[in-house]
Motif scaffolding. Sequence first.
Motif, PDB file in Angstrom:
ATOM      1  N   ASN A 120      14.520  38.745 -21.480  1.00 11.86           N
ATOM      2  CA  ASN A 120      13.746  37.726 -22.201  1.00 11.86           C
ATOM      3  C   ASN A 120      13.585  36.431 -21.399  1.00 11.86           C
ATOM      4  O   ASN A 120      12.659  35.655 -21.645  1.00 11.86           O
ATOM      5  CB  ASN A 120      14.407  37.394 -23.546  1.00 11.86           C
ATOM      6  CG  ASN A 120      14.222  38.507 -24.562  1.00 11.86           C
ATOM      7  OD1 ASN A 120      13.305  39.302 -24.428  1.00 11.86           O
ATOM      8  ND2 ASN A 120      15.084  38.575 -25.557  1.00 11.86           N
ATOM      9  N   ALA A 125      12.912  32.785 -22.638  1.00  6.10           N
ATOM     10  CA  ALA A 125      13.377  32.956 -24.022  1.00  6.10           C
ATOM     11  C   ALA A 125      14.690  33.738 -24.033  1.00  6.10           C
ATOM     12  O   ALA A 125      15.158  34.212 -22.994  1.00  6.10           O
ATOM     13  CB  ALA A 125      12.318  33.705 -24.828  1.00  6.10           C
ATOM     14  N   GLY A 126      15.275  33.849 -25.205  1.00  3.79           N
ATOM     15  CA  GLY A 126      16.491  34.655 -25.380  1.00  3.79           C
ATOM     16  C   GLY A 126      17.758  33.874 -25.077  1.00  3.79           C
ATOM     17  O   GLY A 126      17.739  32.796 -24.491  1.00  3.79           O
ATOM     18  N   PRO A 173      16.402  44.404 -26.138  1.00  2.72           N
ATOM     19  CA  PRO A 173      14.965  44.499 -25.824  1.00  2.72           C
ATOM     20  C   PRO A 173      14.561  45.934 -25.507  1.00  2.72           C
ATOM     21  O   PRO A 173      13.497  46.392 -25.953  1.00  2.72           O
ATOM     22  CB  PRO A 173      14.820  43.582 -24.606  1.00  2.72           C
ATOM     23  CG  PRO A 173      15.915  42.575 -24.769  1.00  2.72           C
ATOM     24  CD  PRO A 173      17.073  43.334 -25.383  1.00  2.72           C
ATOM     25  N   THR A 206       4.558  43.390 -33.263  1.00  2.00           N
ATOM     26  CA  THR A 206       5.822  42.869 -32.720  1.00  2.00           C
ATOM     27  C   THR A 206       5.645  41.433 -32.232  1.00  2.00           C
ATOM     28  O   THR A 206       6.526  40.581 -32.431  1.00  2.00           O
ATOM     29  CB  THR A 206       6.309  43.759 -31.551  1.00  2.00           C
ATOM     30  OG1 THR A 206       6.317  45.112 -31.992  1.00  2.00           O
ATOM     31  CG2 THR A 206       7.705  43.380 -31.119  1.00  2.00           C
ATOM     32  N   GLN A 207       4.502  41.167 -31.605  1.00  2.38           N
ATOM     33  CA  GLN A 207       4.258  39.791 -31.148  1.00  2.38           C
ATOM     34  C   GLN A 207       4.189  38.831 -32.331  1.00  2.38           C
ATOM     35  O   GLN A 207       4.723  37.725 -32.295  1.00  2.38           O
ATOM     36  CB  GLN A 207       2.952  39.732 -30.354  1.00  2.38           C
ATOM     37  CG  GLN A 207       3.035  40.491 -29.043  1.00  2.38           C
ATOM     38  CD  GLN A 207       1.769  40.336 -28.229  1.00  2.38           C
ATOM     39  OE1 GLN A 207       1.219  39.241 -28.131  1.00  2.38           O
ATOM     40  NE2 GLN A 207       1.295  41.419 -27.646  1.00  2.38           N
ATOM     41  N   ALA A 210       7.740  38.260 -33.755  1.00  2.00           N
ATOM     42  CA  ALA A 210       8.513  37.306 -32.949  1.00  2.00           C
ATOM     43  C   ALA A 210       8.093  35.873 -33.276  1.00  2.00           C
ATOM     44  O   ALA A 210       8.934  34.975 -33.398  1.00  2.00           O
ATOM     45  CB  ALA A 210       8.314  37.595 -31.463  1.00  2.00           C
ATOM     46  N   ARG A 211       6.791  35.674 -33.449  1.00  3.14           N
ATOM     47  CA  ARG A 211       6.329  34.311 -33.745  1.00  3.14           C
ATOM     48  C   ARG A 211       6.730  33.862 -35.147  1.00  3.14           C
ATOM     49  O   ARG A 211       7.026  32.685 -35.387  1.00  3.14           O
ATOM     50  CB  ARG A 211       4.813  34.211 -33.548  1.00  3.14           C
ATOM     51  CG  ARG A 211       4.485  34.205 -32.059  1.00  3.14           C
ATOM     52  CD  ARG A 211       3.022  34.161 -31.789  1.00  3.14           C
ATOM     53  NE  ARG A 211       2.342  33.012 -32.385  1.00  3.14           N
ATOM     54  CZ  ARG A 211       1.036  32.845 -32.392  1.00  3.14           C
ATOM     55  NH1 ARG A 211       0.259  33.771 -31.864  1.00  3.14           N
ATOM     56  NH2 ARG A 211       0.503  31.784 -32.933  1.00  3.14           N
ATOM     57  N   LEU A 213       9.428  34.615 -36.628  1.00  8.09           N
ATOM     58  CA  LEU A 213      10.829  34.209 -36.549  1.00  8.09           C
ATOM     59  C   LEU A 213      10.990  32.915 -35.760  1.00  8.09           C
ATOM     60  O   LEU A 213      11.820  32.063 -36.086  1.00  8.09           O
ATOM     61  CB  LEU A 213      11.666  35.326 -35.906  1.00  8.09           C
ATOM     62  CG  LEU A 213      11.768  36.618 -36.721  1.00  8.09           C
ATOM     63  CD1 LEU A 213      12.405  37.733 -35.908  1.00  8.09           C
ATOM     64  CD2 LEU A 213      12.549  36.412 -38.018  1.00  8.09           C
ATOM     65  N   ALA A 214      10.155  32.782 -34.693  1.00  4.98           N
ATOM     66  CA  ALA A 214      10.303  31.610 -33.816  1.00  4.98           C
ATOM     67  C   ALA A 214       9.677  30.355 -34.428  1.00  4.98           C
ATOM     68  O   ALA A 214      10.243  29.269 -34.361  1.00  4.98           O
ATOM     69  CB  ALA A 214       9.667  31.896 -32.455  1.00  4.98           C
TER      70      ALA A 214
END
Length: 279
Positions: A120, A125-126, A173, A206-207, A210-211, A213-214
Amino acid sequence: MNVGFIGTGNMGRTLVEAFIRSGKLKPSDIIINNRTRSKADRLAETHPGLRIADNSRELVRETPLFFLCIKPGEFRPVLDEIRETVRSEQIAVSITSPVMIRDLEEWLPAKVAKIIPSINHAVLAGNSLFVPGNRLTADDQQMLWNLFSAISQPLRIEEEHTRIASDLASCSPAFFAQLLESLANTAVKETGIPQSSALSLVNQMTQGLARLLAEGGFTLQSLQERVAVPGGITREGLDLLNKEVSPVFHELIQLTHAKYDHDVKKVKHSLGHTAKKNM
Ligand SMILES: NC(=O)C1=CN([C@@H]2O[C@H](COP(=O)(O)OP(=O)(O)OC[C@H]3O[C@@H](n4cnc5c(N)ncnc54)[C@H](OP(=O)(O)O)[C@@H]3O)[C@@H](O)[C@H]2O)C=CC1
Ligand SMILES: O=C(O)[C@@H]1CCC=N1
């Protein structure tokens, strides 16, 4: 400050490129060495200014901080090569979970840390998992923390939790990429939807996930609640996953830990008592 990377395979290269991309290090700050020279050459060609050391000893001579981006079974020859050159004021960072800090401290007079990265970091990130050794000063720890803050969110962990934290941060990942690919491919088999459509649907989902959550203010829990309307279709799927997935993850964690224990023993054997005898 010069920073060295011994090993420019998957993760060594990812780290070098992440530090350059973040602006934290310039190519001219970085010195690399790799067993197969052509791999280092390719990285240096992509980042003009980046220097290649002819061997690990030369790299260590020129860097106050160096990373060991090699696999557990590759430590012994590298440590044999550099041990006479390493100085006590230097910082050596292992990115490999089954090599214990105390073993590295027996081999090297340097200040030692273990920092487990993740793929990541390629997109800054990560979490990076931060396990400082006893010889690091507070300033050393702060410097490493700042360095990794440029490419990740560092998280301080105990060495005994290295394996499980690596499973969650570094292996996941790949685990989740495989689960998602399997979801798409099963959809193709079950329904005949074109594979390109199935893969695209899963990829875009999935993208978005992720957004959410972010940036979207969701937690894993609140997201499930929002999607699974009472009496609806998602609930059926969630109930099945609830029942079936937990045993798989249980077995997965058992497996990664068994492999880790095996690697720890192999590393201990390869580093052996020779370290102390030869000092
Ligand atoms: N991949 C990942 O996502 C993550 C990996 N890690 C850890 O990082 C470590 C490295 O993994 P990864 O980068 O994927 O593995 P790779 O096999 O891709 O990279 C290891 C590199 O080390 C080089 N090397 C081996 N011996 C020497 C030596 N004596 N001198 C100089 N270079 C040497 C290899 O050279 P050659 O080209 O000759 O093979 C290779 O390029 C592993 O322990 C792994 O657990 C941790 C977190 C995430
Ligand atoms: O597969 C591996 O061994 C390493 C550990 C963490 C991620 N990759």
